[in-house]
Design a protein around this motif. Structure first.
Motif, mmCIF file in Angstrom:
data_model
loop_
_atom_site.group_PDB
_atom_site.id
_atom_site.type_symbol
_atom_site.label_atom_id
_atom_site.label_comp_id
_atom_site.label_asym_id
_atom_site.label_seq_id
_atom_site.Cartn_x
_atom_site.Cartn_y
_atom_site.Cartn_z
ATOM 1 N N ILE A 1 -22.439 -7.651 85.296
ATOM 2 C CA ILE A 1 -23.627 -7.385 84.709
ATOM 3 C C ILE A 1 -23.799 -8.895 84.298
ATOM 4 C CG2 ILE A 1 -23.772 -6.313 82.161
ATOM 5 C CD1 ILE A 1 -21.424 -4.451 82.836
ATOM 6 N N LEU A 2 -23.012 -9.825 83.793
ATOM 7 C CA LEU A 2 -23.448 -11.032 83.808
ATOM 8 C C LEU A 2 -24.632 -11.676 84.088
ATOM 9 C CD1 LEU A 2 -20.404 -12.812 81.545
ATOM 10 C CD2 LEU A 2 -22.540 -11.007 80.455
ATOM 11 N N ASN A 3 -23.536 -11.779 85.327
ATOM 12 C CA ASN A 3 -24.649 -12.176 86.745
ATOM 13 C C ASN A 3 -26.211 -12.161 87.066
ATOM 14 O OD1 ASN A 3 -23.049 -13.982 87.718
ATOM 15 N ND2 ASN A 3 -21.793 -13.041 88.751
ATOM 16 N N PHE A 4 -26.611 -10.949 86.296
ATOM 17 C CA PHE A 4 -28.091 -10.121 86.268
ATOM 18 C C PHE A 4 -28.804 -10.026 85.243
ATOM 19 C CE2 PHE A 4 -25.597 -8.957 90.052
ATOM 20 C CZ PHE A 4 -26.514 -9.086 91.476
ATOM 21 N N LYS A 5 -28.045 -9.799 83.856
ATOM 22 C CA LYS A 5 -28.874 -10.485 82.260
ATOM 23 C C LYS A 5 -29.750 -10.560 82.340
ATOM 24 C CE LYS A 5 -25.906 -9.965 78.832
ATOM 25 N NZ LYS A 5 -26.632 -11.283 78.103
ATOM 26 N N LYS A 6 -30.163 -10.301 81.571
ATOM 27 C CA LYS A 6 -31.195 -11.550 80.301
ATOM 28 C C LYS A 6 -30.985 -11.576 79.070
ATOM 29 C CE LYS A 6 -37.008 -11.808 79.588
ATOM 30 N NZ LYS A 6 -37.289 -10.693 79.560
ATOM 31 N N HIS A 7 -31.504 -13.120 78.871
ATOM 32 C CA HIS A 7 -30.807 -13.208 77.462
ATOM 33 C C HIS A 7 -32.054 -12.760 76.780
ATOM 34 C CE1 HIS A 7 -29.283 -16.004 73.874
ATOM 35 N NE2 HIS A 7 -30.236 -16.400 73.770
ATOM 36 N N LEU A 8 -31.490 -12.501 75.614
ATOM 37 C CA LEU A 8 -33.128 -11.537 74.559
ATOM 38 C C LEU A 8 -32.927 -12.415 73.293
ATOM 39 C CD1 LEU A 8 -32.833 -7.933 75.209
ATOM 40 C CD2 LEU A 8 -34.308 -9.268 76.372
ATOM 41 N N PRO A 9 -34.145 -13.409 72.697
ATOM 42 C CA PRO A 9 -34.249 -13.726 71.796
ATOM 43 C C PRO A 9 -34.156 -13.185 70.451
ATOM 44 C CG PRO A 9 -35.680 -14.962 73.360
ATOM 45 C CD PRO A 9 -35.214 -13.215 74.024
ATOM 46 N N PRO B 1 -32.517 -9.310 70.291
ATOM 47 C CA PRO B 1 -31.870 -8.398 70.997
ATOM 48 C C PRO B 1 -31.729 -7.345 69.989
ATOM 49 C CG PRO B 1 -30.184 -10.369 69.849
ATOM 50 C CD PRO B 1 -30.988 -10.750 69.649
ATOM 51 N N ARG B 2 -32.291 -6.306 69.906
ATOM 52 C CA ARG B 2 -31.931 -4.942 68.824
ATOM 53 C C ARG B 2 -30.400 -4.544 68.508
ATOM 54 N NH1 ARG B 2 -36.890 -5.900 66.765
ATOM 55 N NH2 ARG B 2 -38.284 -5.833 68.818
ATOM 56 N N LEU B 3 -29.647 -5.180 67.715
ATOM 57 C CA LEU B 3 -28.679 -5.010 67.641
ATOM 58 C C LEU B 3 -27.723 -3.276 66.542
ATOM 59 C CD1 LEU B 3 -26.845 -8.411 67.625
ATOM 60 C CD2 LEU B 3 -27.148 -6.802 69.374
ATOM 61 N N CYS B 4 -26.861 -3.299 66.610
ATOM 62 C CA CYS B 4 -26.178 -2.058 65.757
ATOM 63 C C CYS B 4 -25.510 -2.791 64.796
ATOM 64 C CB CYS B 4 -26.256 -0.640 66.427
ATOM 65 S SG CYS B 4 -25.212 -0.498 67.403
ATOM 66 N N ASP B 5 -25.128 -1.698 64.099
ATOM 67 C CA ASP B 5 -23.414 -2.465 62.724
ATOM 68 C C ASP B 5 -22.480 -1.858 63.963
ATOM 69 O OD1 ASP B 5 -22.883 0.483 62.968
ATOM 70 O OD2 ASP B 5 -22.928 0.980 61.444
ATOM 71 N N GLY B 6 -22.377 -2.158 64.855
ATOM 72 C CA GLY B 6 -20.783 -1.716 65.444
ATOM 73 C C GLY B 6 -21.001 -2.766 66.713
ATOM 74 N N ASP B 7 -21.908 -3.762 67.057
ATOM 75 C CA ASP B 7 -22.150 -4.664 68.069
ATOM 76 C C ASP B 7 -21.005 -5.811 67.636
ATOM 77 O OD1 ASP B 7 -23.526 -2.840 69.574
ATOM 78 O OD2 ASP B 7 -25.501 -3.663 68.819
ATOM 79 N N GLY B 8 -20.111 -5.822 66.725
ATOM 80 C CA GLY B 8 -19.393 -7.954 66.543
ATOM 81 C C GLY B 8 -20.608 -8.453 65.927
ATOM 82 N N PRO B 9 -19.445 -9.918 65.587
ATOM 83 C CA PRO B 9 -19.737 -10.800 65.197
ATOM 84 C C PRO B 9 -21.066 -11.451 66.263
ATOM 85 C CG PRO B 9 -18.386 -11.876 65.439
ATOM 86 C CD PRO B 9 -18.516 -10.273 66.486
ATOM 87 N N ILE B 10 -22.239 -11.007 67.563
ATOM 88 C CA ILE B 10 -23.263 -12.171 68.160
ATOM 89 C C ILE B 10 -24.001 -12.252 67.162
ATOM 90 C CG2 ILE B 10 -25.170 -11.497 69.798
ATOM 91 C CD1 ILE B 10 -23.727 -8.849 70.432
ATOM 92 N N LEU B 11 -24.988 -12.096 66.306
ATOM 93 C CA LEU B 11 -25.492 -13.999 65.629
ATOM 94 C C LEU B 11 -24.692 -14.880 65.585
ATOM 95 C CD1 LEU B 11 -28.608 -11.051 64.195
ATOM 96 C CD2 LEU B 11 -28.134 -11.854 66.550
ATOM 97 N N ARG B 12 -24.217 -14.497 65.011
ATOM 98 C CA ARG B 12 -23.727 -16.029 63.718
ATOM 99 C C ARG B 12 -22.895 -16.438 65.276
ATOM 100 N NH1 ARG B 12 -17.970 -15.997 59.829
ATOM 101 N NH2 ARG B 12 -18.163 -18.256 59.690
ATOM 102 N N PHE B 13 -22.460 -16.251 66.260
ATOM 103 C CA PHE B 13 -21.935 -16.992 67.806
ATOM 104 C C PHE B 13 -23.156 -17.927 67.910
ATOM 105 C CE2 PHE B 13 -22.437 -17.559 71.600
ATOM 106 C CZ PHE B 13 -21.284 -19.159 71.934
ATOM 107 N N ARG B 14 -24.756 -17.492 68.009
ATOM 108 C CA ARG B 14 -25.675 -17.687 68.557
ATOM 109 C C ARG B 14 -26.192 -18.464 67.486
ATOM 110 N NH1 ARG B 14 -30.170 -13.444 71.563
ATOM 111 N NH2 ARG B 14 -29.111 -12.902 72.716
ATOM 112 N N GLU B 15 -26.228 -17.991 65.991
ATOM 113 C CA GLU B 15 -26.449 -19.423 65.059
ATOM 114 C C GLU B 15 -25.957 -21.261 65.502
ATOM 115 O OE1 GLU B 15 -26.106 -20.185 60.433
ATOM 116 O OE2 GLU B 15 -25.867 -18.151 61.303
ATOM 117 N N TYR B 16 -24.681 -20.487 65.647
ATOM 118 C CA TYR B 16 -23.296 -21.643 66.188
ATOM 119 C C TYR B 16 -23.989 -22.267 67.297
ATOM 120 C CZ TYR B 16 -19.118 -24.213 68.724
ATOM 121 O OH TYR B 16 -18.235 -24.493 69.370
ATOM 122 N N ALA B 17 -23.874 -21.366 68.583
ATOM 123 C CA ALA B 17 -24.156 -21.889 70.207
ATOM 124 C C ALA B 17 -25.642 -23.327 69.826
ATOM 125 C CB ALA B 17 -24.478 -20.295 70.768
#
Length: 322
Positions: A291-299, A301-317
């Protein structure tokens, strides 16, 4: 018509240009041997990696500043602590990079081979990269546990991937896919997430009351977004995963994973732990890469409450792209 059997260009899938600052693995420690120049191609650049006369690993620009010969081509070599260019036999001090002698010149100009900040940690030789050439602003995490007891490098694997670079580690914070893609029975709890001098520390929350839970502790140490060490403590066993993520060019990077096991003195015991661990890990990475080899990075993303701390990692990255 474009088939997914072929890579989709990165400029179709990511708005990020260039590489984030950080420490990148150029070679395994056992690949860098005395009196030998190791040529490598990473980060859209050519390097040589070698050991100085005192045995310290060092990375340098692969090209002679005189007329651009590749220092590891033809009979280019390192002798008595000096790098000898194959073209005109200019010699450079391997520790400082300064030109030490020129066989046909009376005066040695103040020419210097470009050296890069280099460290040897966790069985890797890593180099500091900054897009504008600034000095390191942090040191990479070096796991002390490998110096405690006897550890065995049980397995080492490489994946060349076309995943958008910053998304490979984001995948660890996407807890929902652990169940939905990898068919785990429950989503992991990342527990505490703490900013450190080298990057980020994540302690997974492990329920000690689960009698069928062999994993007692899992700690993750991120150095920027290019290195990761995961320390597992099981009932009767201990393991260390050392990950590196190094771009080849703007389209591809290599994920290398090294599994160290604490030596119990019983090879059969190590195999009983390591073999299923590696098989499951490789299976899940292959699932991710499909999946990752073809995915797009969405600046955004449309997230929901079960997606995990993705935005927290993005702030760090994001810090490492500034």
């Amino acid at each position: 018509m474009t088939s997914l059997l072929h890579p989709i260009p990165m400029n179709h899938r990511s708005h990020m240009e260039g590489f984030p600052r950080g420490w990148y693995c150029l070679a395994e420690s056992d690949q860098v041997i005395a009196d030998t120049l190791l040529p490598v191609s990473w980060l859209n650049q050519e390097f040589i990696v070698y050991r100085t006369a005192s045995g310290v690993a060092q990375a340098a620009d692969a090209y002679c500043p005189h007329l651009g010969a590749h220092l590891a081509s033809h009979d280019g070599c390192i002798v008595d602590g000096q790098i000898v260019c194959p073209f005109h036999k200019w010699r450079y001090d391997a520790q400082t990079g300064r030109c030490a002698s020129i066989p046909y010149a009376k005066m040695v100009p103040p020419v210097k081979l470009k050296l890069y900040p280099t460290r040897e940690i966790n069985g890797m030789v890593v180099v500091w990269y900054h897009p504008t050439g600034e000095a390191p602003d942090h040191e990479p995490f070096n796991s002390a546990v490998l110096d405690q007891g006897t550890w065995v490098l049980y397995n080492r694997r490489d994946w060349t991937t076309t995943c958008p670079f910053r998304d490979i580690l984001e995948n660890l914070f996407d807890t929902a896919h652990i169940v939905q893609l990898h068919n785990a029975t429950e989503m992991p709890d990342l527990g505490s997430i703490e900013r450190t001098d080298h990057g980020l520390k994540v302690d997974y929350a492990i329920d000690p009351d689960k009698s069928d839970q062999p994993l007692k502790r899992l700690e993750c140490q991120f150095s920027g977004i290019s290195l990761l060490v995961q320390h597992y403590e099981f009932v009767g066993a201990e393991a260390l995963f050392v990950f590196s993520f190094t771009p080849i060019d703007n389209e591809r990077f290599v994920q290398t994973t090294r599994l160290y096991l604490l030596d119990s003195g019983d090879p059969g015991h190590l195999d009983r732990i390591g073999k299923p661990f590696v098989e499951r890990f490789v299976y899940e990475v292959d699932q991710d890469m499909a999946i990752l080899n073809f995915k797009k990075h969405l600046p955004q993303p449309r997230l929901c409450d079960g997606d995990g701390p993705i935005l927290r990692f993005r702030e760090y990255a994001n810090e490492f792209y500034r």
